[in-house]
Design an enzyme around this catalytic site. Sequence first.
Site, short mmCIF file in Angstrom:
data_model
loop_
_atom_site.label_atom_id
_atom_site.label_comp_id
_atom_site.label_asym_id
_atom_site.label_seq_id
_atom_site.Cartn_x
_atom_site.Cartn_y
_atom_site.Cartn_z
N ASP A 22 57.50 64.91 54.05
CA ASP A 22 58.23 64.72 52.79
C ASP A 22 59.72 64.51 53.03
O ASP A 22 60.28 65.03 53.99
CB ASP A 22 58.00 65.96 51.90
CG ASP A 22 58.36 65.69 50.45
OD1 ASP A 22 58.42 64.50 50.06
OD2 ASP A 22 58.58 66.65 49.70
N HIS A 39 61.18 55.16 53.77
CA HIS A 39 59.77 55.06 54.19
C HIS A 39 59.66 54.34 55.54
O HIS A 39 58.86 54.71 56.39
CB HIS A 39 58.94 54.32 53.14
CG HIS A 39 58.85 55.07 51.83
ND1 HIS A 39 58.59 56.42 51.78
CD2 HIS A 39 59.00 54.67 50.55
CE1 HIS A 39 58.56 56.81 50.51
NE2 HIS A 39 58.82 55.77 49.75
N LEU A 133 43.95 63.20 71.49
CA LEU A 133 44.41 63.78 70.22
C LEU A 133 43.54 63.21 69.12
O LEU A 133 43.23 62.01 69.12
CB LEU A 133 45.88 63.38 69.96
CG LEU A 133 46.46 63.76 68.60
CD1 LEU A 133 46.76 65.26 68.54
CD2 LEU A 133 47.75 62.97 68.31
C1 IPE Z 1 53.36 64.98 49.04
O1 IPE Z 1 54.68 64.67 48.78
C2 IPE Z 1 52.60 63.76 49.48
C3 IPE Z 1 52.98 63.19 50.78
C4 IPE Z 1 53.85 63.70 51.61
C5 IPE Z 1 52.27 62.02 51.16
P1 IPE Z 1 55.21 64.33 47.30
O2 IPE Z 1 56.64 64.01 47.45
O3 IPE Z 1 54.33 63.34 46.68
O4 IPE Z 1 55.01 65.73 46.56
P2 IPE Z 1 55.76 66.33 45.30
O5 IPE Z 1 55.72 65.29 44.23
O6 IPE Z 1 57.15 66.65 45.72
O7 IPE Z 1 55.00 67.58 44.97
C1 IPE Z 2 57.31 61.30 51.45
O1 IPE Z 2 58.61 61.10 51.02
C2 IPE Z 2 56.50 60.03 51.52
C3 IPE Z 2 55.47 59.91 50.47
C4 IPE Z 2 55.20 60.80 49.57
C5 IPE Z 2 54.71 58.67 50.44
P1 IPE Z 2 58.99 60.97 49.48
O2 IPE Z 2 58.89 59.53 49.08
O3 IPE Z 2 58.21 61.91 48.66
O4 IPE Z 2 60.52 61.39 49.53
P2 IPE Z 2 61.29 62.33 48.51
O5 IPE Z 2 60.48 63.58 48.34
O6 IPE Z 2 61.40 61.57 47.22
O7 IPE Z 2 62.60 62.59 49.16
MG MG Z 3 58.49 63.82 48.11
#
Ligand code: IPE
Ligand code: IPE
Ligand code: MG
Length: 244
Positions: A22, A39, A133
């Site tokens: 995240d 990303h 792995l």
């Molecule tokens: C969880 O992260 C999903 C992934 C890392 C793929 P999100 O960013 O979607 O989760 P929330 O919305 O903060 O709970």
């Molecule tokens: C995690 O990073 C990637 C996915 C959930 C696909 P985020 O896109 O959730 O990044 P934040 O949480 O908005 O910083």
């Molecule tokens: Mg996120």
Amino acid sequence: MSQSSLQTSSETSPLHVAIIMDGNGRWAKKRFLPRTAGHKKGADAVRRAIKASVELGVTHLTLFGFSSENWKRPEDEVSTLMGLLRHYLAHEVKRLNEENVRIRFIGDRSKLSDDIIKAIEQAETLTADNTTLCLTIALSYGGRDEITQAVKRISQKVSEGNLGIDEISEETVSSSLFTADLPDPDLLIRTSGEQRISNFLLWQIAYAEFVFLDVLWPDFDKTHLESALKELSSRDRRYGMISG
Ligand code: IPE
Ligand code: IPE
Ligand code: MG
């Protein structure tokens, strides 16, 4: 397939690390860049995490790549993420295969586009016998959805007369999940400072140790995995019993 076939030949005990990757969006925002830049950098961190896992003796690595709820993000972000996934599959699978990494995917495939479904099936087939792995990537994955699908499968067996209600055990449920042949995670890491599960591996993390890291996913490297594993080794995992 038996669980033992997923364990590495040289390891006797599996070490399963699951990561909620995240913070890509916040990484980009801090730099006044579009979220998509975060990303892209996040994909580099995936490569580092896989390499570090091999080096640090992790036998199973499960990465949360895209949740069932992430489909609700703006269309252009979803399509960028799917484009990155396509690129990743086209460019990384061959290299991972050469490194003896087994790749598998969990989640609701029916929502993915046909070419992506084909690419993930090819990756799974190509790497099926690899043993260094076991890398599991959760895509279009939701823990509640996974459990709901398992309940449907079990109910089907009961209604067909192939399973008695009294025969339903925890093992029946475990073996009906996408992760049927995986050991449960020992360690769950979430980056970005958020301290929540966001619908990841709800059943499987019953006794996982949680480590929440303040690093944003694109900045994740071997030192972070090392410190989380060190933290894991210092924990007293009692599984409901008392210290030995
Ligand atoms: C969880 O992260 C999903 C992934 C890392 C793929 P999100 O960013 O979607 O989760 P929330 O919305 O903060 O709970
Ligand atoms: C995690 O990073 C990637 C996915 C959930 C696909 P985020 O896109 O959730 O990044 P934040 O949480 O908005 O910083
Ligand atoms: Mg996120």
